[in-house]
Design a protein around this motif. Sequence first.
Motif, PDB file in Angstrom:
ATOM      1  N   PHE A  34      67.847  54.021 -29.041  1.00  0.00           N
ATOM      2  CA  PHE A  34      68.784  53.210 -28.221  1.00  0.00           C
ATOM      3  C   PHE A  34      70.055  52.743 -28.566  1.00  0.00           C
ATOM      4  O   PHE A  34      70.792  52.694 -27.726  1.00  0.00           O
ATOM      5  CB  PHE A  34      67.972  51.940 -28.027  1.00  0.00           C
ATOM      6  CG  PHE A  34      68.300  50.654 -27.349  1.00  0.00           C
ATOM      7  CD1 PHE A  34      68.327  50.784 -25.789  1.00  0.00           C
ATOM      8  CD2 PHE A  34      68.801  49.854 -27.793  1.00  0.00           C
ATOM      9  CE1 PHE A  34      68.889  49.464 -25.025  1.00  0.00           C
ATOM     10  CE2 PHE A  34      69.276  48.680 -27.314  1.00  0.00           C
ATOM     11  CZ  PHE A  34      69.384  48.666 -26.032  1.00  0.00           C
ATOM     12  N   HIS A  35      70.067  52.237 -29.910  1.00  0.00           N
ATOM     13  CA  HIS A  35      71.251  51.810 -30.346  1.00  0.00           C
ATOM     14  C   HIS A  35      72.427  52.784 -30.499  1.00  0.00           C
ATOM     15  O   HIS A  35      73.727  52.345 -30.542  1.00  0.00           O
ATOM     16  CB  HIS A  35      71.107  51.116 -31.961  1.00  0.00           C
ATOM     17  CG  HIS A  35      70.210  49.988 -31.956  1.00  0.00           C
ATOM     18  ND1 HIS A  35      70.597  48.860 -31.025  1.00  0.00           N
ATOM     19  CD2 HIS A  35      69.054  49.585 -32.393  1.00  0.00           C
ATOM     20  CE1 HIS A  35      69.468  47.775 -31.248  1.00  0.00           C
ATOM     21  NE2 HIS A  35      68.423  48.313 -31.950  1.00  0.00           N
ATOM     22  N   ILE A  36      72.071  54.033 -30.518  1.00  0.00           N
ATOM     23  CA  ILE A  36      73.274  55.104 -30.580  1.00  0.00           C
ATOM     24  C   ILE A  36      73.921  55.086 -29.101  1.00  0.00           C
ATOM     25  O   ILE A  36      74.982  55.278 -29.031  1.00  0.00           O
ATOM     26  CB  ILE A  36      72.610  56.513 -30.845  1.00  0.00           C
ATOM     27  CG1 ILE A  36      72.100  56.494 -32.288  1.00  0.00           C
ATOM     28  CG2 ILE A  36      73.587  57.736 -30.545  1.00  0.00           C
ATOM     29  CD1 ILE A  36      71.427  57.917 -32.726  1.00  0.00           C
ATOM     30  N   VAL A  37      73.254  54.933 -28.187  1.00  0.00           N
ATOM     31  CA  VAL A  37      73.899  55.006 -26.757  1.00  0.00           C
ATOM     32  C   VAL A  37      73.970  53.808 -25.865  1.00  0.00           C
ATOM     33  O   VAL A  37      74.691  53.677 -25.204  1.00  0.00           O
ATOM     34  CB  VAL A  37      72.754  55.846 -25.717  1.00  0.00           C
ATOM     35  CG1 VAL A  37      72.319  57.002 -26.501  1.00  0.00           C
ATOM     36  CG2 VAL A  37      71.403  54.980 -25.500  1.00  0.00           C
ATOM     37  N   TRP A  38      73.459  52.740 -26.720  1.00  0.00           N
ATOM     38  CA  TRP A  38      73.662  51.513 -25.873  1.00  0.00           C
ATOM     39  C   TRP A  38      75.195  51.030 -25.591  1.00  0.00           C
ATOM     40  O   TRP A  38      75.654  50.650 -24.415  1.00  0.00           O
ATOM     41  CB  TRP A  38      72.915  50.252 -26.524  1.00  0.00           C
ATOM     42  CG  TRP A  38      73.270  49.023 -26.049  1.00  0.00           C
ATOM     43  CD1 TRP A  38      73.865  47.801 -26.824  1.00  0.00           C
ATOM     44  CD2 TRP A  38      72.820  48.557 -24.799  1.00  0.00           C
ATOM     45  NE1 TRP A  38      73.979  46.830 -25.993  1.00  0.00           N
ATOM     46  CE2 TRP A  38      73.186  47.017 -24.829  1.00  0.00           C
ATOM     47  CE3 TRP A  38      72.138  48.949 -23.832  1.00  0.00           C
ATOM     48  CZ2 TRP A  38      73.087  46.298 -23.811  1.00  0.00           C
ATOM     49  CZ3 TRP A  38      72.175  48.100 -22.568  1.00  0.00           C
ATOM     50  CH2 TRP A  38      72.532  46.812 -22.664  1.00  0.00           C
ATOM     51  N   GLY A 167      70.870  62.911 -19.434  1.00  0.00           N
ATOM     52  CA  GLY A 167      72.016  61.950 -19.609  1.00  0.00           C
ATOM     53  C   GLY A 167      71.529  60.614 -20.430  1.00  0.00           C
ATOM     54  O   GLY A 167      70.223  60.568 -21.023  1.00  0.00           O
ATOM     55  N   LEU A 168      72.106  59.565 -20.320  1.00  0.00           N
ATOM     56  CA  LEU A 168      72.024  58.477 -21.185  1.00  0.00           C
ATOM     57  C   LEU A 168      70.708  57.674 -20.784  1.00  0.00           C
ATOM     58  O   LEU A 168      69.929  57.194 -21.769  1.00  0.00           O
ATOM     59  CB  LEU A 168      73.263  57.526 -21.313  1.00  0.00           C
ATOM     60  CG  LEU A 168      74.477  57.940 -21.925  1.00  0.00           C
ATOM     61  CD1 LEU A 168      75.668  56.997 -21.726  1.00  0.00           C
ATOM     62  CD2 LEU A 168      74.435  58.206 -23.468  1.00  0.00           C
ATOM     63  N   ARG A 169      70.466  57.602 -19.627  1.00  0.00           N
ATOM     64  CA  ARG A 169      69.340  56.652 -19.355  1.00  0.00           C
ATOM     65  C   ARG A 169      67.880  57.300 -19.855  1.00  0.00           C
ATOM     66  O   ARG A 169      67.283  56.510 -19.761  1.00  0.00           O
ATOM     67  CB  ARG A 169      69.298  56.909 -17.675  1.00  0.00           C
ATOM     68  CG  ARG A 169      70.485  56.125 -17.027  1.00  0.00           C
ATOM     69  CD  ARG A 169      70.395  56.228 -15.649  1.00  0.00           C
ATOM     70  NE  ARG A 169      71.747  55.695 -14.950  1.00  0.00           N
ATOM     71  CZ  ARG A 169      72.367  54.582 -14.570  1.00  0.00           C
ATOM     72  NH1 ARG A 169      71.350  53.613 -15.019  1.00  0.00           N
ATOM     73  NH2 ARG A 169      73.208  54.294 -14.106  1.00  0.00           N
ATOM     74  N   ILE A 170      67.850  58.548 -19.934  1.00  0.00           N
ATOM     75  CA  ILE A 170      66.528  58.995 -20.540  1.00  0.00           C
ATOM     76  C   ILE A 170      65.956  58.305 -21.923  1.00  0.00           C
ATOM     77  O   ILE A 170      64.741  58.131 -22.191  1.00  0.00           O
ATOM     78  CB  ILE A 170      66.344  60.622 -20.897  1.00  0.00           C
ATOM     79  CG1 ILE A 170      65.318  61.275 -21.086  1.00  0.00           C
ATOM     80  CG2 ILE A 170      67.411  60.894 -21.935  1.00  0.00           C
ATOM     81  CD1 ILE A 170      64.119  61.032 -19.983  1.00  0.00           C
TER      82      ILE A 170
END
Length: 399
Positions: A34-38, A167-170
């Motif tokens: 989570f913190h990588i993409v947030w 994508g990011l949402r996964i």
Amino acid sequence: MKEVDSVVKDEPRRKNVRVLFIQSTIDGLGSNMFHIVWQPFVLTLNPSMAFLGGVSSISSLAMNLIQPIAGKMADISGRKRQLILGSVLLSFALLLYAVATSWVFLVPGVILMGLSMAFSSPAWTALTAESVEKKERGTTFGVLIAPAVLTGIVAPALTWLLVGWKGLRIIFWAYFATTITNLILTVLFLEETLDVSIQTEHHKHLNVKKIFKELLKPERGLKGFYFAVTLDAFAWGLGMQILYGMLYDQLGITVEQLAVLSAVFSASMGLSQVPIGKLVDRHGRKSYLIISELIGIAVISGFAFARNSTIFIVLQILFGLCVATWIPAVLAYISDHVEEARRAEAIGKYSAFRGLISFPAPTIGGILYDFWGMQAPLLLNLILVIVCIVLISKLMRED
């Protein structure tokens, strides 16, 4: 006979450490992804660093307004119920992120995430402290934090694969799955540690008005500690809390490169967490808070002036050591200085005091970035950390 009864009574509590260790591993996998993409995800919906800092501030404000009440509730009704509520709130937040089509969805999401931390954090700290002997607390906090961090070595590779696939949402769906798993483990296997027999009449009732009245009043004997760690939170919130967003926006660091930096940080912090926790138990809390800040000076200076990816990797190693030194020392220090009957309340109150003063920092840091670039918030971060070292040295006492 009393000694035998004590061992039998404490055995379920000690089993909590094994359950918490498993939960830490599971949560670490989801939270590290989570913190990588947030921060990159937020910038895709609103490309403003001030907005990124703003949503961080909103989450912090929500957490810190409720945390003293949540801590008191944990001292009245138990630690386990608050952990369950925290997991439920986090699940709803992640669902909002997963379906977000506009930055408008992010605001209720970060509020729910802040409330989740408000209910979970003081209850988790109190339950952990009460599951072991006082002399083992620094080590235990280190042992339980380590797997959450070490999963960050694997999480970047999973993040890269999942983002490339869907994508990011996964990533938000993946974190949702780990949160639900931990919720089930809490319900089925964690044992309550609150000993209601030692509660005084004062600690059996929730007086919200009194809690807010005393919100910014430091605990007796902890004033120096409060002020030092509050300034520390404000300082780090200015620059390092929005670091990934700044690297992504100003230097063009990709999500894949951020994943590598995250893995290096996780390896450094995770591998050093347990031995540092043991040193904190052996030599005391205060000296390791100072050591953490000294390492932090090198880290902040490096990110402010370096532009080489190899140097960034070295800085992430140091940053891992910095955080690994700070967390067990702080958690053990405050657990040592409050009584069991009001431990969760005191932890919640401390976190609220710290957070309510420091919550504007990411927004201020984002505004400084939008005007002058990433050096501005990082240099102010650096100056305040130096001041923190002086405050810790002069104001904190060690038993």
